[in-house]
Design a protein around this motif. Structure first.
Motif, PDB file in Angstrom:
ATOM      1  N   TYR A  11      13.365  18.971  54.715  1.00  0.00           N
ATOM      2  CA  TYR A  11      12.494  19.525  55.751  1.00  0.00           C
ATOM      3  C   TYR A  11      11.047  19.747  55.315  1.00  0.00           C
ATOM      4  O   TYR A  11      10.202  20.051  56.148  1.00  0.00           O
ATOM      5  CB  TYR A  11      13.065  20.859  56.247  1.00  0.00           C
ATOM      6  CG  TYR A  11      14.393  20.704  56.918  1.00  0.00           C
ATOM      7  CD1 TYR A  11      14.481  20.247  58.227  1.00  0.00           C
ATOM      8  CD2 TYR A  11      15.574  20.986  56.240  1.00  0.00           C
ATOM      9  CE1 TYR A  11      15.714  20.075  58.848  1.00  0.00           C
ATOM     10  CE2 TYR A  11      16.810  20.827  56.853  1.00  0.00           C
ATOM     11  CZ  TYR A  11      16.865  20.374  58.154  1.00  0.00           C
ATOM     12  OH  TYR A  11      18.082  20.206  58.751  1.00  0.00           O
ATOM     13  N   SER A  59       8.268  18.288  57.300  1.00  0.00           N
ATOM     14  CA  SER A  59       8.272  18.613  58.730  1.00  0.00           C
ATOM     15  C   SER A  59       7.788  20.026  59.023  1.00  0.00           C
ATOM     16  O   SER A  59       7.576  20.368  60.181  1.00  0.00           O
ATOM     17  CB  SER A  59       9.688  18.472  59.295  1.00  0.00           C
ATOM     18  OG  SER A  59      10.170  17.168  59.097  1.00  0.00           O
ATOM     19  N   LEU A 108      10.447  26.771  58.538  1.00  0.00           N
ATOM     20  CA  LEU A 108      11.879  26.664  58.320  1.00  0.00           C
ATOM     21  C   LEU A 108      12.356  28.081  58.017  1.00  0.00           C
ATOM     22  O   LEU A 108      12.056  28.633  56.957  1.00  0.00           O
ATOM     23  CB  LEU A 108      12.199  25.725  57.156  1.00  0.00           C
ATOM     24  CG  LEU A 108      13.685  25.526  56.849  1.00  0.00           C
ATOM     25  CD1 LEU A 108      14.407  24.897  58.048  1.00  0.00           C
ATOM     26  CD2 LEU A 108      13.871  24.691  55.594  1.00  0.00           C
TER      27      LEU A 108
END
Length: 156
Positions: A59, A62, A20
């Motif tokens: 997030y 992920s 990210l």
């Protein structure tokens, strides 16, 4: 104060990681030929504990890494937020920092990061994927900076 201009899940900025990438504005470096000149402006929302907590919550399952793209005007805040990422994720997420500075500032504890990129963008030398680049990408291991720049150049 750090400001988050944008973010995205990326696959190339940190080899072997699903990252990210948090694009921070207010870059003081002003590199000629910069690929993201809009990040030299003071734009976006304040990146604080509340916003970072929300991003990790949304997030964190992920991705494997959170990378701060910039932040050279507030390096202490970048370091503090890297520590917060580890706390919020229970140590599961790695942390990275892309800095345009030629070297890591002496007051930064590199052990708070798993990866650090240094070096201003010099157009004629190219980015990390160029064999002539001045930029360096390091994996931090036991307080040592291990140069991994060649990982970006393997497909050349």
């Amino acid at each position: 104060m750090l400001r988050l201009a944008s973010y995205d899940i990326v696959f190339q900025e940190v080899p072997g990681e699903v990252t990210l990438a948090l694009n921070l504005s207010g870059c003081p470096n002003g590199c000629p030929g910069c690929h993201s000149p809009h990040l030299q402006e003071d734009i976006g929302e304040t990146l604080d504990e509340t916003l970072l907590s929300r991003l990790v919550e949304v997030y964190g399952s992920s991705v494997t890494c959170i990378c701060f793209m910039g932040g050279d005007a507030s390096v202490g805040e970048v370091e503090d937020l890297a520590v917060l990422v580890r706390v919020l994720s229970g140590g599961k997420l790695k942390t990275g920092w892309y800095s345009g500075r030629p070297h890591v500032p002496g007051n930064i504890d590199i052990g708070k990061f798993d990866y650090i990129k240094t070096g201003p963008y010099v157009e004629e030398l190219g980015g990390l994927d160029s064999i002539s680049t001045n930029q360096r990408f390091y994996r931090i291991d036991g307080g040592r900076m291990l140069d991994m720049t060649e990982e970006f150049q393997k497909s050349l």
